[in-house]
Design a protein around this motif. Structure first.
Motif, mmCIF file in Angstrom:
data_model
loop_
_atom_site.group_PDB
_atom_site.id
_atom_site.type_symbol
_atom_site.label_atom_id
_atom_site.label_comp_id
_atom_site.label_asym_id
_atom_site.label_seq_id
_atom_site.Cartn_x
_atom_site.Cartn_y
_atom_site.Cartn_z
ATOM 1 N N ASP A 169 0.822 4.474 -2.401
ATOM 2 C CA ASP A 169 0.685 5.829 -1.838
ATOM 3 C C ASP A 169 1.797 6.752 -2.314
ATOM 4 O OD1 ASP A 169 -1.434 4.815 -0.360
ATOM 5 O OD2 ASP A 169 -0.413 4.914 1.584
ATOM 6 N N LYS B 8 0.847 -1.204 0.000
ATOM 7 C CA LYS B 8 0.000 0.000 0.000
ATOM 8 C C LYS B 8 0.875 1.244 0.000
ATOM 9 C CE LYS B 8 -3.844 2.374 0.159
ATOM 10 N NZ LYS B 8 -3.571 3.648 0.766
ATOM 11 N N PHE C 42 -8.372 3.989 -11.740
ATOM 12 C CA PHE C 42 -8.285 5.446 -11.557
ATOM 13 C C PHE C 42 -7.124 6.047 -12.347
ATOM 14 C CE2 PHE C 42 -7.148 9.423 -9.460
ATOM 15 C CZ PHE C 42 -8.379 9.996 -9.212
ATOM 16 N N CYS C 43 -6.019 5.300 -12.444
ATOM 17 C CA CYS C 43 -4.831 5.798 -13.168
ATOM 18 C C CYS C 43 -4.893 5.497 -14.672
ATOM 19 C CB CYS C 43 -3.565 5.170 -12.594
ATOM 20 S SG CYS C 43 -3.262 5.617 -10.885
ATOM 21 N N TYR D 62 -15.661 -8.197 -3.781
ATOM 22 C CA TYR D 62 -15.935 -6.985 -3.012
ATOM 23 C C TYR D 62 -14.636 -6.301 -2.573
ATOM 24 C CZ TYR D 62 -20.732 -8.816 -2.290
ATOM 25 O OH TYR D 62 -21.996 -9.303 -2.439
ATOM 26 N N HIS E 293 -10.244 -0.965 -8.887
ATOM 27 C CA HIS E 293 -10.949 0.210 -9.386
ATOM 28 C C HIS E 293 -10.345 1.505 -8.828
ATOM 29 C CE1 HIS E 293 -14.200 2.939 -10.488
ATOM 30 N NE2 HIS E 293 -14.149 3.375 -9.253
ATOM 31 N N GLY E 294 -10.158 1.529 -7.505
ATOM 32 C CA GLY E 294 -9.746 2.767 -6.829
ATOM 33 C C GLY E 294 -8.324 3.187 -7.151
ATOM 34 N N ILE E 295 -7.474 2.240 -7.511
ATOM 35 C CA ILE E 295 -6.086 2.599 -7.824
ATOM 36 C C ILE E 295 -5.808 2.440 -9.322
ATOM 37 C CG2 ILE E 295 -3.650 2.283 -7.241
ATOM 38 C CD1 ILE E 295 -4.490 1.064 -4.578
ATOM 39 N N LEU F 141 2.568 6.505 -6.943
ATOM 40 C CA LEU F 141 1.545 6.959 -7.897
ATOM 41 C C LEU F 141 1.066 8.375 -7.583
ATOM 42 C CD1 LEU F 141 -0.448 3.589 -8.063
ATOM 43 C CD2 LEU F 141 1.407 4.363 -9.551
ATOM 44 N N TRP G 252 -12.430 -4.018 -5.173
ATOM 45 C CA TRP G 252 -12.856 -2.681 -5.612
ATOM 46 C C TRP G 252 -11.835 -1.583 -5.298
ATOM 47 C CZ3 TRP G 252 -16.285 -0.187 -8.607
ATOM 48 C CH2 TRP G 252 -16.646 1.117 -8.286
ATOM 49 N N PRO G 253 -11.395 -1.468 -4.031
ATOM 50 C CA PRO G 253 -10.444 -0.365 -3.772
ATOM 51 C C PRO G 253 -9.126 -0.517 -4.538
ATOM 52 C CG PRO G 253 -11.337 -1.243 -1.709
ATOM 53 C CD PRO G 253 -11.743 -2.185 -2.801
ATOM 54 N N PRO H 126 -18.943 -1.053 -11.579
ATOM 55 C CA PRO H 126 -19.454 -1.591 -10.315
ATOM 56 C C PRO H 126 -20.127 -2.963 -10.493
ATOM 57 C CG PRO H 126 -19.967 0.741 -10.468
ATOM 58 C CD PRO H 126 -19.340 0.354 -11.776
ATOM 59 N N TYR I 127 -1.939 10.423 -12.398
ATOM 60 C CA TYR I 127 -3.240 11.031 -12.704
ATOM 61 C C TYR I 127 -3.053 12.533 -12.555
ATOM 62 C CZ TYR I 127 -3.541 11.787 -7.710
ATOM 63 O OH TYR I 127 -3.271 12.209 -6.439
ATOM 64 N N TYR J 241 -9.333 7.807 -14.431
ATOM 65 C CA TYR J 241 -10.073 6.726 -15.090
ATOM 66 C C TYR J 241 -9.639 6.620 -16.553
ATOM 67 C CZ TYR J 241 -12.551 6.531 -10.693
ATOM 68 O OH TYR J 241 -12.853 6.430 -9.359
#
Lengths: 226, 226
Positions: free
Chosen positions: B117, B113, B175-176, B163, B170-172, B120, B166-167, B221, B126, B132
């Motif tokens: 942090d 993680k 997102f990039c 489940y 999708h979230g990382i 990226l 997702w973070p 989603p 981004y 995205y």
């Protein structure tokens, strides 16, 4: 009154919005007669890496290092490193755990994830068949309080914010038997007016006033993904 | 052939099952003619904490430290710390990013993680309206390959394993702007027979053989929560 609260705080800057939220929580809860302890992870230079250094003395199996097995064994014989024992003691004594942090990548900052990885070891927080309602930290409450970079609207366009709460609330706290209160989310404090920021701080104070009357959320998949 | 792969690897023990999965990936992809780079985070003693040390020289605002703003500014003027610049160069050159790790608390270990942090940062991965499909790491693929402690059945009783993806997916990555291949999950390698473990290793080799023909998942989603 008389309740014990541990706030695990992960922000580098006391003057930040997270710093203000921390200050409010300490003041309001102390005023209520609670005893409040803060683990200020960056100030403590808390170690997030799960390594052999977490075990004092010999290893159970020095041929091939297995962090889960080694910390479990070390916990049983009281041989975890001092920083972990101290954090576990704080958790043990607390009635309520508040996690205060800025959301990084839909998740906790690494330093806070490291606290979870290293402090909540097997034997202490859960055990073989002791998880979820049988978790070893039963009887405690938890609350995730965090700030975001993006606005509420921005998060909503890509799905519900609750999706990202599943691993932290369900996968960690619920797994350990800790009840979970509604999260407290401050959206984009850096991008709103000073007035709006003040409102957000007041809302946190207000919430804390009646916190002990709150019902924990039902931590089922439906709560997250309905 | 000729493709570049970066494997970001987060396990302490080369003799672990994760270590075997890493070895297989390096061997198989090299055999295909790919150029493979490994970031072995524990061996590198990679720093997971996001602090002021990540910025060389003066701060943009030394009154109140804001990690996101400071790393963004430092990126623009080439003043990020050396370890971050090296990781960003590896990411920049890669066609495919593979993350190999044991699942810790429904999530990546803190050391990995911390890589997300710190590496990226805004401006590199981004930017203001570049996320995205407009993310700055477009044209790359990613794959999360991990082991679990619990069995497949145990995970299934509490909701879908997707489940918790997702973070991270999708979230990382999404997102990039990075496309995401199906995750590769080895359930409970520590609790199955030696034969079953061998089968899991063979399955990984087999998958890698046809990896470049795979279609990325649709990162909506619905894929996660249908």
């Amino acid at each position: 009154p008389g309740k014990k609260v541990l706030i695990v705080y992960a922000h580098q800057e006391p003057k930040s919005f997270n710093g203000s939220l921390l200050k409010i929580a300490v003041e309001e809860l102390t005023k209520q007669g609670c005893s409040v302890t803060v683990s200020d992870l960056y100030a403590m230079q808390f170690e997030p890496r799960a390594t052999r250094n977490d075990i004092v003395g010999h290893l159970h199996n020095s041929e091939a290092f297995n962090y889960g097995v080694e910390t479990w064994e070390a916990y049983k014989r009281g041989a975890l490193s001092k920083d972990l024992i101290e954090e576990q003691k704080k958790v043990q004594e607390a009635d309520l755990l508040i996690f205060q942090f800025p959301l990084f990548w839909f998740n906790m900052p690494a330093i806070l994830k490291g606290w979870m990885d290293r402090v909540l070891v097997q034997g202490f927080a859960y055990d073989l068949s002791k998880a979820y309602d049988g978790g070893l930290l039963q009887g405690k409450l938890s609350l995730f309080s965090f700030t975001t970079g993006g606005s509420k609207e921005k998060y909503a366009t890509r799905g519900d914010i609750r999706y990202l709460l599943w691993p932290m609330q369900h996968g960690i706290m619920h797994f350990c038997g800790v009840k979970v209160l509604e999260p407290h989310i401050c959206y984009a404090p850096e991008n709103v007016s000073g007035e709006k920021r003040k409102e957000m701080l007041t809302a946190w104070t207000q919430r804390l006033k009646t916190l002990w009357k709150e019902e924990p959320i039902d931590c089922s998949p439906e709560w997250y993904f309905k």
